[in-house]
Scaffold this active site. Structure first.
Site, PDB file in Angstrom:
ATOM      1  N   ARG A 122       5.269   6.532   5.018  1.00 44.83           N
ATOM      2  CA  ARG A 122       5.862   5.452   4.214  1.00 44.83           C
ATOM      3  C   ARG A 122       6.537   6.110   3.034  1.00 44.83           C
ATOM      4  O   ARG A 122       5.877   6.771   2.214  1.00 44.83           O
ATOM      5  CB  ARG A 122       4.782   4.484   3.730  1.00 44.83           C
ATOM      6  CG  ARG A 122       5.285   3.548   2.634  1.00 44.83           C
ATOM      7  CD  ARG A 122       4.341   2.414   2.337  1.00 44.83           C
ATOM      8  NE  ARG A 122       4.345   1.462   3.432  1.00 44.83           N
ATOM      9  CZ  ARG A 122       3.804   0.247   3.363  1.00 44.83           C
ATOM     10  NH1 ARG A 122       3.240  -0.172   2.240  1.00 44.83           N
ATOM     11  NH2 ARG A 122       3.849  -0.556   4.402  1.00 44.83           N
ATOM     12  N   HIS A 126      11.182  -1.528   8.411  1.00 44.43           N
ATOM     13  CA  HIS A 126       9.714  -1.550   8.547  1.00 44.43           C
ATOM     14  C   HIS A 126       9.396  -1.887  10.014  1.00 44.43           C
ATOM     15  O   HIS A 126       8.875  -2.957  10.336  1.00 44.43           O
ATOM     16  CB  HIS A 126       9.132  -2.594   7.593  1.00 44.43           C
ATOM     17  CG  HIS A 126       7.662  -2.475   7.357  1.00 44.43           C
ATOM     18  ND1 HIS A 126       6.873  -1.499   7.947  1.00 44.43           N
ATOM     19  CD2 HIS A 126       6.807  -3.231   6.597  1.00 44.43           C
ATOM     20  CE1 HIS A 126       5.625  -1.648   7.535  1.00 44.43           C
ATOM     21  NE2 HIS A 126       5.550  -2.700   6.733  1.00 44.43           N
ATOM     22  N   GLN A 176       5.865  -3.146  11.301  1.00 36.73           N
ATOM     23  CA  GLN A 176       5.546  -4.529  10.951  1.00 36.73           C
ATOM     24  C   GLN A 176       6.148  -5.492  11.967  1.00 36.73           C
ATOM     25  O   GLN A 176       5.496  -6.441  12.410  1.00 36.73           O
ATOM     26  CB  GLN A 176       6.095  -4.849   9.547  1.00 36.73           C
ATOM     27  CG  GLN A 176       5.839  -6.267   9.109  1.00 36.73           C
ATOM     28  CD  GLN A 176       4.366  -6.537   8.867  1.00 36.73           C
ATOM     29  OE1 GLN A 176       3.712  -5.800   8.125  1.00 36.73           O
ATOM     30  NE2 GLN A 176       3.819  -7.590   9.471  1.00 36.73           N
ATOM     31  N   ASP A 231       9.579 -12.791   2.956  1.00 37.75           N
ATOM     32  CA  ASP A 231       8.991 -11.585   2.369  1.00 37.75           C
ATOM     33  C   ASP A 231       9.157 -11.698   0.855  1.00 37.75           C
ATOM     34  O   ASP A 231       9.909 -12.554   0.363  1.00 37.75           O
ATOM     35  CB  ASP A 231       9.720 -10.342   2.930  1.00 37.75           C
ATOM     36  CG  ASP A 231       9.129  -9.015   2.451  1.00 37.75           C
ATOM     37  OD1 ASP A 231       7.967  -9.007   1.986  1.00 37.75           O
ATOM     38  OD2 ASP A 231       9.838  -7.988   2.543  1.00 37.75           O
ATOM     39  N   CYS A 241       4.895 -10.633   6.194  1.00 33.02           N
ATOM     40  CA  CYS A 241       4.305  -9.302   6.364  1.00 33.02           C
ATOM     41  C   CYS A 241       3.167  -9.049   5.396  1.00 33.02           C
ATOM     42  O   CYS A 241       2.294  -8.227   5.665  1.00 33.02           O
ATOM     43  CB  CYS A 241       5.391  -8.237   6.231  1.00 33.02           C
ATOM     44  SG  CYS A 241       6.197  -8.192   4.622  1.00 33.02           S
ATOM     45  N   ARG A 288      -1.118  -5.590  13.304  1.00 31.45           N
ATOM     46  CA  ARG A 288      -0.646  -4.259  12.892  1.00 31.45           C
ATOM     47  C   ARG A 288      -1.473  -3.192  13.604  1.00 31.45           C
ATOM     48  O   ARG A 288      -0.937  -2.195  14.084  1.00 31.45           O
ATOM     49  CB  ARG A 288      -0.797  -4.083  11.363  1.00 31.45           C
ATOM     50  CG  ARG A 288       0.093  -4.964  10.506  1.00 31.45           C
ATOM     51  CD  ARG A 288       1.564  -4.621  10.664  1.00 31.45           C
ATOM     52  NE  ARG A 288       1.854  -3.242  10.341  1.00 31.45           N
ATOM     53  CZ  ARG A 288       2.018  -2.749   9.119  1.00 31.45           C
ATOM     54  NH1 ARG A 288       1.948  -3.550   8.083  1.00 31.45           N
ATOM     55  NH2 ARG A 288       2.304  -1.464   8.929  1.00 31.45           N
TER      56      ARG A 288
HETATM   57  N1  NVA Z   1       9.891  -5.625   1.494  1.00 32.92           N
HETATM   58  C1  NVA Z   1       8.539  -5.256   1.117  1.00 32.92           C
HETATM   59  C2  NVA Z   1       7.656  -5.151   2.297  1.00 32.92           C
HETATM   60  C3  NVA Z   1       6.217  -4.859   1.989  1.00 32.92           C
HETATM   61  C4  NVA Z   1       5.361  -4.661   3.185  1.00 32.92           C
HETATM   62  C5  NVA Z   1       8.579  -3.954   0.351  1.00 32.92           C
HETATM   63  O1  NVA Z   1       9.304  -3.038   0.769  1.00 32.92           O
HETATM   64  O2  NVA Z   1       7.895  -3.842  -0.663  1.00 32.92           O
HETATM   65  N1   CP Z   2       2.845  -5.447   5.361  1.00 35.56           N
HETATM   66  C1   CP Z   2       2.531  -4.219   4.893  1.00 35.56           C
HETATM   67  O1   CP Z   2       3.141  -3.211   5.264  1.00 35.56           O
HETATM   68  O2   CP Z   2       1.508  -4.227   4.012  1.00 35.56           O
HETATM   69  P1   CP Z   2       1.029  -2.992   3.109  1.00 35.56           P
HETATM   70  O3   CP Z   2       2.120  -2.740   2.107  1.00 35.56           O
HETATM   71  O4   CP Z   2      -0.245  -3.475   2.486  1.00 35.56           O
HETATM   72  O5   CP Z   2       0.833  -1.808   4.001  1.00 35.56           O
END
Ligand code: NVA
Ligand code: CP
Length: 321
Positions: free
Chosen positions: A104, A131, A134, A230, A270, A298
């Site tokens: 990530r 992502h 997800q 989201d 998500c 997930r």
């Molecule tokens: N769009 C959000 C998704 C979190 C799982 C982010 O990137 O923070």
């Molecule tokens: N949806 C998701 O990726 O959650 P986290 O940021 O908690 O991993």
């Protein structure tokens, strides 16, 4: 079958048949947590985080362990990547020890660089652009509630909110791969990049789906089978919190917007969710919401993905189904 190194960096790294294979495998893991154990040994999978996480961290850690492997979880603050060690060097080191790298991070170019130097599968666990893990879980959730993986093609899905973020991009590409009708709505200034929309349109046409990008949330959700939203402020955008609080109110998923979708439409998010912002409490905690199944999925979807990727690399067909 000869072995082939494959990565999952963006949603269209899987084609239609491959996405179906992974999701079918995900359904099997849903039924039996220990359906396959490709890492029994235990072999290590490196799971790296440059941004915070609850679901991704827990699902990959627990998932790798359930696959018989050892999850080596490394945070930015505890790695030399955080002190500027080149991605290529990190890849060269990890790939000598680990059987998979899950990351990530911020720029999509970083996971691409990791994949360029890795000799094991690399999985994008969220970048600024995509992502994909997800959305595999989200589609597994539709399959769970709507009669299996074959039911996905032809469904209409609608994402409303920040339509320029990683989730919007991933719904566009993954939905196109699945042969869905994908609608994405957001305000001017927060719409997806042209190149991603063009890719999604091309892939959707190949699979019998379609793409609609609009500023009208009501148009997007009308008659849809599943509604997604989201956060309006993604990780890394915290400094824009005040500016970003304004343009999205017409895109809040509330009872009025949900009423325009199919009566039995599912609601997914998500997570983490901000009740009273992108979604009301009545929707996310209401009867159409499947967000807890989505979060659980997930685990199943990612175990399926890792199993499929190592199956490809080893040329082992028994890991693909
Ligand atoms: N769009 C959000 C998704 C979190 C799982 C982010 O990137 O923070
Ligand atoms: N949806 C998701 O990726 O959650 P986290 O940021 O908690 O991993």
């Amino acid at each position: 079958m000869t072995g082939q190194l494959r990565h999952m960096l963006r949603d269209d790294d899987l084609n239609h048949e491959e996405q179906k294979q992974v999701l079918e495998l995900g359904m099997k893991f849903r039924e039996n947590r220990f359906y396959k154990q490709p890492f029994a040994g235990p072999q290590a999978v490196a799971v790296l985080f440059d941004k915070p996480s609850t679901r991704t961290r827990s699902s990959f850690s627990i998932g790798v362990a359930e696959l018989g492997g050892y999850p080596l979880v490394i945070d930015k603050s505890g790695s030399q990547l955080g002190r500027g060690e080149p991605v290529a060097d990190t890849a060269r080191v990890l790939t000598r020890m680990a059987y998979g790298i899950v990351w990530r991070t911020f720029g999509q170019d970083r996971v691409e660089e990791m994949a360029k130097y890795a000799t094991c599968p690399v999985v994008n666990a969220l970048t600024d652009d995509f992502h994909p893990c997800q959305v595999l879980a989200d589609f597994l959730t539709i399959a769970q509630f709507r009669g299996g993986v074959d039911a996905l093609a032809g469904k209409t899905i609608a994402y409303v909110g920040d339509a320029a973020n990683n989730m919007a991009n991933s719904y566009l590409l993954a939905g196109a791969v699945a042969g869905m009708h994908v609608r994405v709505a957001g305000p001017y200034g927060y719409l997806p990049r042209k190149d991603i929309v063009a890719d999604a349109e091309r892939i959707a046409a190949e699979n019998g789906g379609s793409i609609l990008v609009t500023t009208d949330a009501r148009e997007a959700v009308a008659g849809a089978d599943c509604i997604f939203t989201d956060t309006w402020v993604s990780m890394g955008e915290e400094a824009e919190y005040a500016i970003r609080s304004k343009p999205f109110w017409d895109y809040q998923v509330n009872d009025e917007l949900m009423a325009l979708a199919k009566p039995d439409a599912l609601f997914q998010h998500c997570l983490p969710a901000y009740r009273g912002k992108e979604v009301t409490e009545s929707v996310i905690d209401g009867p159409q919401s499947v967000v807890w199944d989505e979060a659980e999925n997930r685990l199943h979807a990612q175990k399926a993905l890792l199993t499929w990727l190592v199956g490809q690399q080893r040329g082992d067909e028994s890991l693909l189904a």
